[in-house]
Scaffold this motif. Sequence first.
Motif, PDB file in Angstrom:
ATOM      1  N   GLY A 382       0.909  -1.136  -0.138  1.00  0.00           N
ATOM      2  CA  GLY A 382      -0.025  -0.004  -0.048  1.00  0.00           C
ATOM      3  C   GLY A 382       0.828   1.510  -0.276  1.00  0.00           C
ATOM      4  N   ASP A 383       2.118   1.285   0.274  1.00  0.00           N
ATOM      5  CA  ASP A 383       2.944   2.309   0.392  1.00  0.00           C
ATOM      6  C   ASP A 383       3.064   2.786  -1.237  1.00  0.00           C
ATOM      7  N   ALA A 384       2.756   2.135  -2.164  1.00  0.00           N
ATOM      8  CA  ALA A 384       3.143   2.661  -3.489  1.00  0.00           C
ATOM      9  C   ALA A 384       1.863   3.537  -3.852  1.00  0.00           C
ATOM     10  N   LEU A 385       0.771   3.513  -3.192  1.00  0.00           N
ATOM     11  CA  LEU A 385      -0.187   4.276  -3.650  1.00  0.00           C
ATOM     12  C   LEU A 385      -0.002   5.713  -3.052  1.00  0.00           C
ATOM     13  N   GLY A 386       0.768   5.986  -2.096  1.00  0.00           N
ATOM     14  CA  GLY A 386       1.026   7.418  -1.574  1.00  0.00           C
ATOM     15  C   GLY A 386       2.105   7.848  -1.848  1.00  0.00           C
ATOM     16  N   GLU A 387       2.364   9.183  -1.859  1.00  0.00           N
ATOM     17  CA  GLU A 387       3.586   9.948  -1.835  1.00  0.00           C
ATOM     18  C   GLU A 387       4.003  10.652  -0.564  1.00  0.00           C
ATOM     19  N   ALA A 388       3.440  10.121   0.604  1.00  0.00           N
ATOM     20  CA  ALA A 388       3.790  10.941   1.950  1.00  0.00           C
ATOM     21  C   ALA A 388       5.312  10.251   2.224  1.00  0.00           C
ATOM     22  N   PRO A 389       6.201  11.640   2.338  1.00  0.00           N
ATOM     23  CA  PRO A 389       7.621  11.240   2.603  1.00  0.00           C
ATOM     24  C   PRO A 389       7.652  10.662   4.090  1.00  0.00           C
ATOM     25  N   ALA A 390       8.837   9.710   4.023  1.00  0.00           N
ATOM     26  CA  ALA A 390       9.104   9.203   5.219  1.00  0.00           C
ATOM     27  C   ALA A 390      10.286   9.586   6.066  1.00  0.00           C
ATOM     28  N   GLU A 391      10.935  10.851   5.380  1.00  0.00           N
ATOM     29  CA  GLU A 391      12.037  11.380   5.640  1.00  0.00           C
ATOM     30  C   GLU A 391      11.683  12.207   7.121  1.00  0.00           C
ATOM     31  N   GLY A 392      10.568  12.670   7.041  1.00  0.00           N
ATOM     32  CA  GLY A 392      10.241  13.699   8.270  1.00  0.00           C
ATOM     33  C   GLY A 392       9.860  12.911   9.394  1.00  0.00           C
ATOM     34  N   LEU A 446      23.828   5.311  20.129  1.00  0.00           N
ATOM     35  CA  LEU A 446      22.240   5.091  19.954  1.00  0.00           C
ATOM     36  C   LEU A 446      21.641   6.428  20.109  1.00  0.00           C
ATOM     37  N   VAL A 447      22.164   7.402  20.911  1.00  0.00           N
ATOM     38  CA  VAL A 447      21.583   8.685  21.512  1.00  0.00           C
ATOM     39  C   VAL A 447      22.120   9.674  20.588  1.00  0.00           C
ATOM     40  N   ALA A 448      23.332   9.624  19.938  1.00  0.00           N
ATOM     41  CA  ALA A 448      23.971  10.649  18.971  1.00  0.00           C
ATOM     42  C   ALA A 448      22.653  11.434  18.222  1.00  0.00           C
ATOM     43  N   PRO A 449      21.846  10.543  17.330  1.00  0.00           N
ATOM     44  CA  PRO A 449      20.866  11.317  16.579  1.00  0.00           C
ATOM     45  C   PRO A 449      20.082  12.294  17.232  1.00  0.00           C
ATOM     46  N   TRP A 450      19.790  11.945  18.436  1.00  0.00           N
ATOM     47  CA  TRP A 450      18.751  12.953  19.295  1.00  0.00           C
ATOM     48  C   TRP A 450      19.752  14.217  19.723  1.00  0.00           C
ATOM     49  N   VAL A 451      20.910  13.799  19.966  1.00  0.00           N
ATOM     50  CA  VAL A 451      21.913  14.873  20.620  1.00  0.00           C
ATOM     51  C   VAL A 451      21.899  16.100  19.348  1.00  0.00           C
ATOM     52  N   VAL A 452      22.204  15.449  18.171  1.00  0.00           N
ATOM     53  CA  VAL A 452      22.200  16.344  16.686  1.00  0.00           C
ATOM     54  C   VAL A 452      20.964  17.127  16.677  1.00  0.00           C
ATOM     55  N   LEU A 453      19.953  16.380  17.087  1.00  0.00           N
ATOM     56  CA  LEU A 453      18.697  17.171  16.696  1.00  0.00           C
ATOM     57  C   LEU A 453      18.391  18.138  17.769  1.00  0.00           C
ATOM     58  N   VAL A 454      18.909  18.018  18.915  1.00  0.00           N
ATOM     59  CA  VAL A 454      18.551  19.229  20.037  1.00  0.00           C
ATOM     60  C   VAL A 454      19.609  20.347  19.674  1.00  0.00           C
ATOM     61  N   SER A 455      20.811  19.772  19.344  1.00  0.00           N
ATOM     62  CA  SER A 455      22.018  20.878  19.282  1.00  0.00           C
ATOM     63  C   SER A 455      21.367  21.723  17.722  1.00  0.00           C
ATOM     64  N   PHE A 480      14.262  19.028  10.754  1.00  0.00           N
ATOM     65  CA  PHE A 480      13.137  18.273  10.245  1.00  0.00           C
ATOM     66  C   PHE A 480      13.489  16.635   9.901  1.00  0.00           C
ATOM     67  N   ASN A 481      14.447  16.832   8.987  1.00  0.00           N
ATOM     68  CA  ASN A 481      14.806  15.340   8.528  1.00  0.00           C
ATOM     69  C   ASN A 481      15.997  14.509   9.086  1.00  0.00           C
ATOM     70  N   HIS A 482      15.860  14.843  10.497  1.00  0.00           N
ATOM     71  CA  HIS A 482      17.023  14.053  11.303  1.00  0.00           C
ATOM     72  C   HIS A 482      17.114  12.338  11.186  1.00  0.00           C
ATOM     73  N   ARG A 483      16.081  11.958  10.541  1.00  0.00           N
ATOM     74  CA  ARG A 483      15.883  10.677  10.369  1.00  0.00           C
ATOM     75  C   ARG A 483      17.029  10.176   9.112  1.00  0.00           C
ATOM     76  N   ARG A 484      17.195  11.251   8.233  1.00  0.00           N
ATOM     77  CA  ARG A 484      18.105  10.928   7.131  1.00  0.00           C
ATOM     78  C   ARG A 484      19.318  10.822   7.615  1.00  0.00           C
ATOM     79  N   PHE A 485      19.972  11.664   8.897  1.00  0.00           N
ATOM     80  CA  PHE A 485      21.256  11.588   9.208  1.00  0.00           C
ATOM     81  C   PHE A 485      21.503  10.596  10.131  1.00  0.00           C
ATOM     82  N   ALA A 486      20.549   9.856  10.635  1.00  0.00           N
ATOM     83  CA  ALA A 486      20.826   8.972  11.752  1.00  0.00           C
ATOM     84  C   ALA A 486      21.845   7.919  11.763  1.00  0.00           C
ATOM     85  N   GLY A 487      21.932   7.574  10.261  1.00  0.00           N
ATOM     86  CA  GLY A 487      22.956   6.397  10.194  1.00  0.00           C
ATOM     87  C   GLY A 487      24.452   6.947  10.167  1.00  0.00           C
ATOM     88  N   ALA A 488      24.445   8.169   9.628  1.00  0.00           N
ATOM     89  CA  ALA A 488      25.787   8.857   9.435  1.00  0.00           C
ATOM     90  C   ALA A 488      26.033   9.362  11.003  1.00  0.00           C
TER      91      ALA A 488
END
Length: 833
Positions: A382-392, A446-455, A480-488
């Motif tokens: 069903g994800d193919a039916l929508g264009e809602a971005p997952a990044e945010g 594990l918590v580093a992406p949240w630290v980047v978000l807060v900073s 807004f798209n901090h999920r995009r940077f989580a892996g890095a």
Amino acid sequence: MAWLAWRTLRWHPGSLMGTLVTLVVAATAIGALWFVVDSTDRQEVPVERYAGTPLVVGTSGGGISPGLAATVDALPEVAAAVRDLSFPAVLFVRGTRPRMPGDQRPWPWGHGWSSARLTPFELTEGRPPWAPGEVVIDARLAAVARTGVGDRVEVAVSGTVQAHEVVGVAAARAAWRHQSALFFSDDHAADLSGRGLRADALGVHPRPGVGVEALRAAVTRAVEPYNAPGLRIARVAVGADRGGQENNIVVAEGFNTLWFLVWVTALVSAGMVAAAMGLSVRRRGMEIAVLRAVGARPGQIRRMLVAEAVLLAVVATLVAIPLGMLLAPAVVARFRDFGTVSVAFEVGYHPLAMWWTFALTLAIALVASLASVRRALRIRPGDALGEAPAEGRRLGRGRLAAGSTLLAGAGVLSAVQVWKLVAVGGVALMGLQFGTLCLAVAGVGLVAPWVVLVSGKLVRGVVARLSPVAGFLAVANVVFNHRRFAGAVGSLALGVTLVGTVVGTQLFYDWRTAAHAVEDVRADHVLRPSAGQGALSEELRRRVLDRDGTSAAVGIASMPVAVSVEGRPPGQDPPPATATLVTGDITRVLDLSLRGRSPGDLGEGEVAVSESLGAELGSLLRVRIPGEAQDARYTVVAVYADTAELGSVSLPAQAVAGTNLPSRQHERIYVRGADPGPLADPRVPVESFTKQEYFWQMSEESAQRNRTLPYVSLLVALLCLVAAINSLCMGLLDRRREFTGLRHLGTRRRQVMRMACWEGLFTVAPVVVLALAVTAWVTFVHAVSEPGGAAATLSLIPFDWLVPLGAGALAAAMAGSLLVVRAALRNERHGTA
């Protein structure tokens, strides 16, 4: 279906290239290490010094006694047992010190002339040395030093310099590439080395008709009585094993360090590649959803991703093997600097190592593929039916909860150490410190992406004023798209924090080792031979006494011994110990906690022991001195607290005078009440330290002995850095539509590129600051476990490691961002979307 799935990759080149680059880097590192490991298994230690004899009796400490030499020489299978002495002898020709390229050590080795037949050496000029003050030089060294028969040279041995006349030049008939030799008369060599009638090795020649195996069996039986249980002093070597007895050839037995590096690299690489493949699947989520919507079964998706992994592994291996062959010599050069391998070690490129590199690369790719399959199968049709971005969407709370729990656990362990809530010490304390380090590193990852978000939220206003377009957009993307940077962010935080905490912890242990080593030293100065220079002579110790009769100059030397306590049940004897031979009153230069008499008053048949030996005052000890076939009996008259400066057993040097042990040679000379500096000849390889200098020297030596773990952590950090930069670049490559949209809205190219650089800064800088904070926390917690250690915390933080690593990560992030954005905008046309 598979063909259609592969066609989807054309729309996500960043995902494909990012995964391939990550796999190539991992395979290159593994290949380079595997070539070296494979070479160690195939390497034969070169036999140079003993190439002229089929069997060598070597020693692991204490030397070959005259009794042992006579026993071997009397065997009916033996034609001759040739004694060999090997001692560092620094050569000076016309005031300069010649260097021989390719030598394992920067100095020659001295020998008695009678042992020249073991190589064998033959005179090409002049005659043999017959008297003190005469020397024969090997032809290679003579050519480099530009000296010959009749020249006057100086030789420094055991802290003294003596003039010699060159009476001959000799050349070896066997290979002679990694050591230089000076030959003296046998008596003069014995005096110079301080070994007396003892030898370092015996070269054994068989009688005609006696084979090597028969000779080895006979000699092994003869030397066995001289080996005490648990303390094998004499070792018999034939064939390639003779090279291990040459004291200047480093033998990399087992080379466990490289095996450890191989498997650590493979483990970290699996995580890197899994993260890259997972990101690739997430970027291709819409296409995979379409495949599921048109009827693709889970098994087909699974086979598609596995096929991708196999193909990527094949391509990565084809690229990585040549790169690994180029990198392997650099790895060997680094380990040669560490002293792990010798100059004789050579890298080989066997096909088996290439196959193993491919097999391990394929295994890493398949493991990573199976991890990404789970993510792919969670994508709904069903994800193919929508264009809602997952990044945010925000990161899952489970990650934050897990990271916070790990950091809380590290905090609890830290509180136990800081406030000493539980009385722990020794191994238990090391386990507690190691647990704190592991929990802190994992929690930060594990918590580093949240630290980047807060900073990012905190600096949003300031950055918007500094850079209203590029900076504002970068902060908005990171927030807004901090999920995009989580892996890095996670990979980078894990690597940098690991380096900081591991190196900081190692610095703490180096500092603690040095502190414990010098806490008992009362001497004003400590003299030691330079690295690899053997020992200091009794003559040097007496020079200090001659200058000031009230000063104390105490020399010590160590040797392995086997100890048993009479009356103790069998099986409860202490393990092989280290005995310290003391010349002078040790209590004047070391602060010892004693029970019983002073070790400086030991008489014949009396001994002082450490508390760890477990012998009480009045106990009778049986001590097997190296090279002797019988035990000696001693009475314990003093017990001292364990100290790093003395072994488990302390004996006056004169107690072993009758055993021909080197009682007039010292590993260290402690001086109190006089400055020995003016006595030292600048040409003599003798080091003189004040107590504070001795502390720092001990710390540096501890760091040199324990370099492997910090460099393993650095290797892991570099792999994590590659994964982080790769993740950033993959994300940028797949944002072409976003960049085109910004250009359509009037944003200039330079502003888009600046935005990417700002994103790199907001991703890397908070991670480096976080890693620095956690490193300071961990090192402080470790330091307070030692008295006065808290004051040294700042010096234990490895700024010299973290700053270059952080700067390199920031530079790589910005450079990669600029290159990727430039490539993404290359075919962009203003006005099109």
